[in-house]
Design an enzyme around this catalytic site. Sequence first.
Site, PDB file in Angstrom:
ATOM      1  N   ASP A 224      -7.328  -7.272  13.663  1.00 20.38           N
ATOM      2  CA  ASP A 224      -6.927  -8.509  14.235  1.00 20.38           C
ATOM      3  C   ASP A 224      -7.815  -9.124  15.369  1.00 20.38           C
ATOM      4  O   ASP A 224      -8.069 -10.203  15.288  1.00 20.38           O
ATOM      5  CB  ASP A 224      -5.517  -8.757  14.545  1.00 20.38           C
ATOM      6  CG  ASP A 224      -5.039  -7.285  15.354  1.00 20.38           C
ATOM      7  OD1 ASP A 224      -6.145  -6.602  15.830  1.00 20.38           O
ATOM      8  OD2 ASP A 224      -3.699  -7.232  15.520  1.00 20.38           O
TER       9      ASP A 224
ATOM     10  N   ASP B 152       0.801  -1.108  -0.060  1.00 16.73           N
ATOM     11  CA  ASP B 152      -0.046  -0.003  -0.038  1.00 16.73           C
ATOM     12  C   ASP B 152       0.909   1.464   0.013  1.00 16.73           C
ATOM     13  O   ASP B 152       0.473   2.301   0.357  1.00 16.73           O
ATOM     14  CB  ASP B 152      -1.085   0.169   1.426  1.00 16.73           C
ATOM     15  CG  ASP B 152      -2.156  -0.740   1.096  1.00 16.73           C
ATOM     16  OD1 ASP B 152      -2.377  -1.255  -0.221  1.00 16.73           O
ATOM     17  OD2 ASP B 152      -3.031  -0.738   1.774  1.00 16.73           O
TER      18      ASP B 152
ATOM     19  N   ASP C 105       3.648  -9.097   9.431  1.00 13.05           N
ATOM     20  CA  ASP C 105       3.911  -7.657   9.146  1.00 13.05           C
ATOM     21  C   ASP C 105       5.463  -7.294   8.649  1.00 13.05           C
ATOM     22  O   ASP C 105       6.169  -8.327   8.691  1.00 13.05           O
ATOM     23  CB  ASP C 105       3.558  -6.808  10.538  1.00 13.05           C
ATOM     24  CG  ASP C 105       2.345  -6.791  11.006  1.00 13.05           C
ATOM     25  OD1 ASP C 105       1.619  -7.045  10.127  1.00 13.05           O
ATOM     26  OD2 ASP C 105       1.977  -6.042  11.992  1.00 13.05           O
TER      27      ASP C 105
ATOM     28  N   ASP D 187       7.994  -6.056   9.368  1.00 13.48           N
ATOM     29  CA  ASP D 187       9.401  -6.227  10.171  1.00 13.48           C
ATOM     30  C   ASP D 187       9.384  -7.587  10.850  1.00 13.48           C
ATOM     31  O   ASP D 187      10.407  -7.685  11.749  1.00 13.48           O
ATOM     32  CB  ASP D 187       9.403  -5.132  11.239  1.00 13.48           C
ATOM     33  CG  ASP D 187       8.188  -5.351  12.335  1.00 13.48           C
ATOM     34  OD1 ASP D 187       6.986  -5.277  11.654  1.00 13.48           O
ATOM     35  OD2 ASP D 187       8.251  -5.144  13.600  1.00 13.48           O
TER      36      ASP D 187
END
Length: 522
Positions: free
Chosen positions: A277, A124, A183, A185
């Site tokens: 989530d 994105d 994610d 990282d």
Amino acid sequence: MESFLSASNYGLLGTMWEQVRAPFIVPFMKMMVIMCLAMSIMLFVERVYMALVIVFVKLMRYKLEKRYKWEAIKEDLETGNSVFPLVLVQIPMYNEKEVYQLSIGAACGLSWPSDRVIIQVLDDSTDPIIKDLVELECKRWAGKGINIKYEIRDNRNGYKAGALKQGMKHSYVKQCEFVAIFDADFQPDPDFLWRTIPFLANNPELALVQARWKFVNSDECLMTRMQEMSLDYHFTVEQEAGSTTHAFFGFNGTAGVWRISALNEAGGWKDRTTVEDMDLAVRVSLKGWKFVYVGDLKVKNELPSTFKAYRYQQHRWSCGPANLFKKMIIEIARNKKVTLWKKIYVIYSFFFVRKIVAHLVTFIFYCVVLPATVLVPEVQVPKWGAVYIPSIISLLNAVGTPRSFHLLVFWILFENVMSLHRTKGTFIGLFEAGTRVNEWVVTKKLGEALKPKPGSKPTKKPRIQIGESVYMLEIFVGVYLFLCGCFDFSYGKNHYYIYLFLQSMAFFIAGFGYIGVFAPNS
């Protein structure tokens, strides 16, 4: 003449204070103390309950393999790799210049049959340069034979939830049975799928397998050490206790594997709050599905290194759950597919005590009401409420990170500072006040940016973030605590000033930006 007027004004203010203190201030303060003590007891009981569950798990040598069937998936000589479930691996990202290579590389390094895994990078990014870099990285791995898809949208509607939802709509996903989410990282070890998929493949009642987080930069600064203590408790105690007793806990948004059919049955991803989530986890659980937490499976990731990034993250993590609680409490109460005991657990323990009471009591009691009692000597806080209960709660929290036990006092002071933002976020979420209720600011990751590059000269800049920003809210609370400490030092009898001076210093340190690390200029 001036001194006479000052004395007159002081006398007038003193008279007004005496007139309102007895009929209004004292009863109000007593009511606040009773309310805060009640919340403290609720939090204390919750912490002790979870501690007893963990002690039981350790003493009984509880193993997941005894509760759930786990058998390694092996290649069949006749059918070959088709015996392995087809797994989708999603990596949502947004302008992740510092970490995109790490996450994509780790996902492409998963040791699952290459024809039974699809890597899906959901980019994105709004920075065209970063988008080109991410796409180039995907093409590089595709050239090595990795089945990797680079997917973009023409908008950011729904933020991360919107990206994940859009990612599930592609035709190739229909063949997938499970989806792993990381994610940008997060860096899973190569055996991640080998250790998680068997739980889902052999136990049809399971919808989610959640792994633990391992922080690669926990020693970056004192602030990251404090974060490690809080999150280690969340994983070591809260997640473990929820998995053991109710087969339910909140999905952490990453480092987990979902059964796609369960995800679809619950309505898929929704963007009605900033904790998509947790929203998904609650809805799937209400359909009767179970979750399992694998505490010995750790996935490397990064903690926020700058105070600004951490403030934004904590706002989202406190505002979102409170807002979700408001939206779902009736739905949970009316649900017919789960037991009454589980509904009580989700409403009272998971949401009310941990996501609301824990934030409110920390700030309102220890940073507002307790300091105010030094100004109103008629109001007394019992020692068990002011000292014993918070001490036991703090000691129980330190169990999660034994190596940082000597930092317990710093952790208490730091958590009280952050409780200011968590309380504010909780109220915004509960009452949907202002524009920040749906605010989504991506937590900035620094990745390799803080590490010196080969051949480069070491920087002489200090790593401590000195006065980079000024936060007036922290400074205001610091002034309030300092003044209460001065009054208690001069007139009080409870010696609260020791705590009040230390806590005011913590607020001043945060307020003037003397915390965290420098964020390198891009």
